[in-house]
Design an enzyme around this catalytic site. Structure first.
Site: not given
Length: 317
Positions: A83, A85, A140, A272
């Site tokens: 993705s 994010s 992250k 996100s």
């Protein structure tokens, strides 16, 4: 799914290893003894005096499985970025290496820490098990460490961090600085946002050009202490603070990171689903530190690759 693969790999390595050991220390000596006896008696070798094909195959596979198991479980593990994010740091289609020993040597099945080796620092790009569904791997950036008070201003889209607040008395704030906002090279097409990661496409389009139904994202540098990286913003997106995780005893959009927990955010700030929405990441959920991109394919989420981005191969910052 990841733990299931680790379990299957461990079982396969164990089974082939047992057969390799039995063959090396029991069956092979017995075969040699039979061949020696047959040679002394002048009789020809029989099929039973030779190594069975399945044993030969299993024994030859064991060293390969052992190397893969050790490297994947304790040293490096490859991951694919699915993705957007973490854009622009990581793009959809990037294949990364994760340093498994960065935050402790762990049991590959139970994820129990066997040997502590370190902890995430602010600015680290971290792979972890999603707290609400540990079968999913998330990636992250670590923004808050235990004791930090993290505040996110959803209007200015800025972070402030004050350490040492776990005991009630905070220390001097961590310097967090930003460069000016400017247009990025990315355009996003939207499908809405409700606390999950938004958008149905991210496209790298030179500035000065546009695409139907697309909105050009903004970018700027963010410096957390001594770590500087680029972030993406949707400047037109209204505040989503009403959807943020509300920590008991804290104001909206403010969180104090408990001991043994971490606060994670994606670099693509308005795309996100991270700690702002679902809370903290326990230390036991940490998988490792993302350190390098080893391959990158031009692709969109859920679609087949259309090209190779060799220029993206290198370290992650």
């Amino acid at each position: 799914m990841a733990n299931m693969f680790a379990l299957i790999l461990a079982i396969a390595t164990l089974v082939t290893g047992i057969i390799w050991c039995i063959d090396k220390y029991k069956w092979a000596p017995a075969r040699r003894a039979k061949r020696a006896a047959a040679k002394a008696e002048g009789t020809p070798e029989t099929k039973a005096d030779k190594q069975p094909g399945w044993v030969e195959t299993t024994a030859s596979v064991f060293p390969v499985l052992l190397v893969v198991f050790v490297v994947r479980s304790f040293i490096f593990e490859p991951f694919q970025i699915p993705s957007g994010s973490m854009m622009p740091t990581l793009l959809i289609g990037d294949f990364i290496l994760v340093e498994k020993y960065a935050y402790g040597i762990k049991d590959p099945i139970t994820q129990t820490t066997l040997i502590p080796t370190g902890h995430p620092k602010r600015g680290d790009v971290v792979v972890f098990k999603y707290p609400k569904d540990p079968s999913l791997d998330y990636i992250k950036r670590a923004v808050g460490v235990p004791g930090d008070r993290v505040t996110y201003d959803a209007l200015s889209k800025t972070v402030s961090i004050t350490p040492g607040c776990g005991g009630g008395k905070c220390e001097t704030a961590v310097p967090v600085t930003y460069s000016d906002v400017e247009p990025s090279d990315f355009i996003q097409t939207f499908s809405g946002f409700n606390g999950n990661e938004a958008g149905n496409g991210f496209f790298q389009v030179p500035q000065g050009k546009s695409m139907p139904g697309g909105l050009r994202l903004a970018t700027r540098n963010e410096t957390l202490g001594d770590v500087t990286h680029r972030i993406l913003l949707v400047t037109q997106m209204p505040s989503q603070s009403a959807s943020y995780y509300q920590q008991p005893g804290q104001e909206q959009s403010t969180w104090v990171v408990p001991q043994g927990m971490y606060f994670m955010m994606g670099d693509n700030r308005d795309n996100s689903a991270d700690s702002r929405y679902w809370g903290f990441v326990p230390e036991r959920n940490l998988v490792g530190k993302a350190t390098a991109i080893w391959m990158s394919f031009e692709k969109q989420e859920g679609e087949w690759p259309t090209g190779v981005r060799l220029s993206r191969i290198g370290g992650i910052h």
